[in-house]
Scaffold this motif. Structure first.
Motif, PDB file in Angstrom:
ATOM      1  N   ALA A 197       0.755  -1.201  -0.107  1.00 48.18           N
ATOM      2  CA  ALA A 197      -0.052  -0.109   0.009  1.00 48.18           C
ATOM      3  C   ALA A 197       0.897   1.302  -0.096  1.00 48.18           C
ATOM      4  CB  ALA A 197      -0.841  -0.054   1.085  1.00 48.18           C
ATOM      5  N   SER A 248       2.429   3.126   4.704  1.00 50.40           N
ATOM      6  CA  SER A 248       1.423   1.788   4.241  1.00 50.40           C
ATOM      7  C   SER A 248      -0.054   1.989   4.652  1.00 50.40           C
ATOM      8  CB  SER A 248       2.023   0.573   5.022  1.00 50.40           C
ATOM      9  OG  SER A 248       3.269   0.144   4.811  1.00 50.40           O
ATOM     10  N   VAL A 282      -3.673   3.653   4.669  1.00 47.53           N
ATOM     11  CA  VAL A 282      -4.493   4.134   3.635  1.00 47.53           C
ATOM     12  C   VAL A 282      -5.790   4.875   4.399  1.00 47.53           C
ATOM     13  CG1 VAL A 282      -5.571   3.793   1.449  1.00 47.53           C
ATOM     14  CG2 VAL A 282      -3.791   2.147   2.152  1.00 47.53           C
ATOM     15  N   GLY A 308      -0.767   6.419   1.396  1.00 50.01           N
ATOM     16  CA  GLY A 308      -0.942   5.125   0.978  1.00 50.01           C
ATOM     17  C   GLY A 308      -2.080   5.052   0.008  1.00 50.01           C
ATOM     18  N   LYS A 309      -2.020   3.852  -0.954  1.00 47.57           N
ATOM     19  CA  LYS A 309      -2.986   3.588  -1.871  1.00 47.57           C
ATOM     20  C   LYS A 309      -3.150   2.072  -1.873  1.00 47.57           C
ATOM     21  CE  LYS A 309      -2.830   7.958  -4.192  1.00 47.57           C
ATOM     22  NZ  LYS A 309      -4.082   8.289  -4.485  1.00 47.57           N
ATOM     23  N   LEU A 310      -4.299   1.906  -1.929  1.00 48.16           N
ATOM     24  CA  LEU A 310      -4.911   0.343  -2.041  1.00 48.16           C
ATOM     25  C   LEU A 310      -4.211  -0.558  -3.092  1.00 48.16           C
ATOM     26  CD1 LEU A 310      -8.604   0.812  -1.148  1.00 48.16           C
ATOM     27  CD2 LEU A 310      -6.779   0.600   0.337  1.00 48.16           C
TER      28      LEU A 310
END
Length: 752
Positions: free
Chosen positions: A111, A371, A373, A564-566
């Motif tokens: 993430a 990490s 999100v 963070g991004k999924l």
């Protein structure tokens, strides 16, 4: 040089490795060669007379799960000083997301979308593991994972082949460094080869059925990337694939891995997976299992002893050849030479950094911050607030309720598969909030309650105390999720809601009317549709590791901003699984206009009146949160998406750019993502495919132009003949903050 006295006349570290392997192989007996192909379980902390005798006799090539330094050095002494040829041992251990310093679970690290950070974390893990004599880890796990019911999704980098490839290579490089002989470097292992993440119903070890075209275009991609980047070892999977168990699948390991990819590294079975070929019903007994595993090209057998028990007989019967054995053993010996074990088989921890030192903890905290999100933080439907709740302000709070079983649980925040991690090194959310109060000398009053004893608790006995804490407070931080035991190997779930009475606890706290921040610690994506409108902010922390508490608190109070991004799609409901962004279009794709909910259907409606598209009648076709999604404390605007090369010849470079503007009042990081779609091809292609990404720092109100360049080779796929091809035609291209963007440009690939 510390070679065995028995080897110094025929071996020299200045010789080419291939010659050293050949020289050593020529002096080995058949029994010693078979011994090199055997990995056995240690007795954890002591060297028995029986095990010492087997090592001395050359019956063992590797030990798994021994991390007592004195015992490891004793084993290496027997192997190198007392055995006939002095061949050192490979010492294997699962160092999945840390050794003593625990980093976020791999799904959490994914993430971050930051390969450099993952590379650094793996290097720290290698350095710490190496202090105990470990020289081989069984990571990274690069199984494409599209089913969150599967417990081992926690060990994965998610659903996308490109992201998994990039991050898998980075982790491998962190373990191995630029030279395996470096002090603190350990061999990495690409696992599980292959298709393990597609197990039916998300049940671990279960059957997988993946058409070859899908296998090559999706599941094999990360393994090819790691093979190309020189990962030292591969591990075969537990599952059967299209009717052939992976640990006896000669097409996978011989045809694809060895012949097509020209991979020359070592292949190890997973635990007992050769012996289990007979349990699958693929072989009748251990002898047949040994033959199948051997013919599949597995150099070393983990845990079980079918090679040790039967290869000599199979050789005498002419079912295998000595040349085959020599080839298998050569791969093992080469790895040992590459690791420098013949020169330095013993471990001196004084040559390595101290365990859990401040630098390691600082990196663990940074990784945990990157990490996390942020899934929600604004006045959405059902929210009690019109403005974002986060970040919290110490100046505006007189009291804060901290509720939940994971608010002060140093063990559970570590996550799955942390054999060597220790709770004593963890810093929790509650302890970090208390430290923040002390450091800032504020008068913030804390009201603390668990609410439920653990994540599976169904009793509501603790609700009253929790509600009272919330009622006395200006805001509430709830730290919920799933215990570490609920994810990982053999820990699959049939539902992925918040377990136990946690949803009811959220409802009870929501009824107080106080603003709620929900922090979720979990080993997978969960279905949050039942509670999303009952909280004002959601920070998804996965299982964040040793420094999860300080990382989360820095984010909650604005010392750091979420970026963070999924790496996975979040379904609305369980029935959407598998749901992933890079799906196929189908002949009847669903749209907003054609999506009909069953509650809106008139009674006795005609059968063909419902749009006739690929959707469910009882939920929306979109996910709750798409792949690549993540909020921050500022907002970014994408504009002026431009294709700079509207027509590109095959073999050329596609260039595109976009302007991104930080429209907020604080600095932020944005993961800018590039997706493409091949509109017409000889086999159907996904509606979107991630092809590149960049992390961009933006000051408040800053605008930047982000330019991407990708070679047309990146648009290649396997056709019906299983040939890797790039086909001319029309394409769409997106540059956006997540996979749900609808703003695209077009370009055309032309023949040379």
């Amino acid at each position: 040089m510390s070679l065995s006295p028995n080897l110094h006349l025929v071996d020299n570290e200045k010789m080419p490795t291939e010659q050293r392997v050949k020289n050593l192989l020529s002096r080995m007996t058949i029994a010693e060669k078979i011994g090199q192909m055997s990995q056995v379980q240690s007795y954890a902390g002591w060297l028995t007379d029986e095990l010492a005798a087997d090592i001395k006799a050359g019956k063992i090539g590797s030990i798994i799960n021994e991390v007592d330094l004195d015992t490891v050095n004793a084993m290496q002494y027997v192997a190198t000083k007392e055995s006939r040829l002095g061949i050192p041992l490979l010492i294997g251990r699962d160092v999945i997301h840390g050794f003593k310093t625990i980093f976020p679970i791999p799904l959490g690290q994914a993430a971050s979308w930051q390969p450099d950070l993952i590379r650094q974390a793996a290097h720290v893990s290698a350095l710490e593991a190496a202090t105990t004599g470990v020289n081989w880890t069984f990571a990274p796990m690069i199984d494409i994972s599209r089913d969150p019911r599967w417990g081992r999704i926690a060990e994965s980098f998610g659903e996308d082949p490109y992201l998994t490839s990039v991050l898998g290579v980075a982790m491998s490089e962190g373990y191995q460094t630029e030279d395996l002989a470096n002090t603190g470097a350990i061999a990495a292992c690409a696992k599980h080869f292959v298709g393990y993440g597609a197990a039916e119903s998300g049940r671990d070890y279960n059957t997988t059925n993946i058409p070859e075209n899908e296998l090559r275009n999706v599941y094999l991609k990360p393994f090819k990337a790691l093979a190309d980047h020189g990962i030292a070892t591969f591990m075969t999977a537990f599952n059967d694939l299209n009717g052939v168990p992976a640990s006896g699948n000669d097409w996978l390991t011989q045809t694809v891995l060895r012949e097509e990819w020209q991979y020359s590294g070592m292949v190890v079975s997973d635990w007992d997976s050769i012996k289990e070929l007979s349990v699958h019903g693929f072989t009748a007994n251990d002898k047949e299992a040994a033959l199948a595993g051997f013919n599949a090209g597995i150099n070393m057998e983990m845990a079980s002893s079918t090679y040790q028990d039967h290869l000599l007989t199979l050789l005498s019967e002419g079912k295998i050849s000595l040349a085959q054995i020599d080839d298998m053993v050569s791969g093992i010996l080469k790895l040992k030479f590459d690791l420098g074990l013949f020169e330095q088989p013993f471990t001196n921890p004084e040559q390595l950094p101290e365990l859990v030192n401040p630098q390691h903890l600082a990196l663990a905290k940074e990784t945990a911050i990157k990490s996390c999100v942020l899934l929600k933080n604004q006045g959405q439907t059902g929210s009690k607030l019109s403005q974002p709740l986060l970040p919290l302000s110490l100046d505006k709070l007189n009291s804060l309720a901290v509720i939940g079983p994971f608010a002060d649980d140093g063990y559970e925040q570590l996550g799955t598969w942390i054999f060597d991690g220790e709770e004593q090194h963890s810093q929790t959310c509650l302890s970090a909030i208390k430290q923040l109060i002390a450091d800032t000398d504020t008068d913030l009053t804390l009201h603390v309650a668990k609410g439920v004893e653990n994540s599976r608790t169904t009793s509501c006995d603790g609700f009253e105390q929790a509600v009272n804490c919330a009622a006395q407070s200006d805001a509430v931080v709830m730290v919920l999720g799933e215990e570490s035991i609920l994810s990982g190997e053999a820990h699959s779930r049939s539902t992925i809601d918040l377990p136990g009475a946690q949803e009811q606890l959220i409802e009870a706290i929501s009824a107080t009317g106080k603003p709620i921040v929900l922090v979720i610690m979990a080993g997978r994506q969960l279905t949050l549709g039942n509670i999303i409108d009952k909280v004002d902010a959601i920070l998804y922390a996965w299982h964040p590791g040793s420094m999860g508490g300080p990382a989360i608190v820095d984010l909650l109070f604005g010392t750091a901003a979420p970026s963070g991004k999924l790496p996975v799609t979040f379904p609305r409901v369980l029935g959407q699984i598998p749901i992933y962004y890079n799906q196929k279009n189908t002949g009847r794709p669903v749209t907003d206009a054609s999506c009909i909910h069953m509650n809106d259907i008139e009674a006795r409606a005609p059968q063909t009146s419902l749009g006739m598209t690929a959707s469910h009648l009882d939920t929306h076709y979109t996910p709750l949160f798409p792949f690549g999604f993540g909020l921050s404390y500022s907002t970014v605007e994408y504009s002026n998406l431009t294709i700079l090369t509207p027509s590109v010849s095959l073999g050329g470079t596609v260039k595109a750019c976009v302007e991104i503007t930080n429209t907020g009042s604080r600095e932020m990081e944005e993961v800018v993502q590039l997706y493409t779609r091949d509109l017409v091809a000889s086999v159907t292609r996904p509606v979107k495919e991630l092809k590149a990404f960049k992390t961009v720092k933006l000051a408040a109100k800053e605008r930047q132009t982000v330019v991407f360049e990708i070679n047309t080779d990146e648009l290649a796929f396997y056709n019906r003949q299983m040939q890797l091809v790039t086909e001319a035609g029309d394409f769409q291209l997106w540059i956006a903050g997540d996979s749900a963007s609808t703003n695209y440009v077009e370009f055309t690939l032309t023949e040379n």
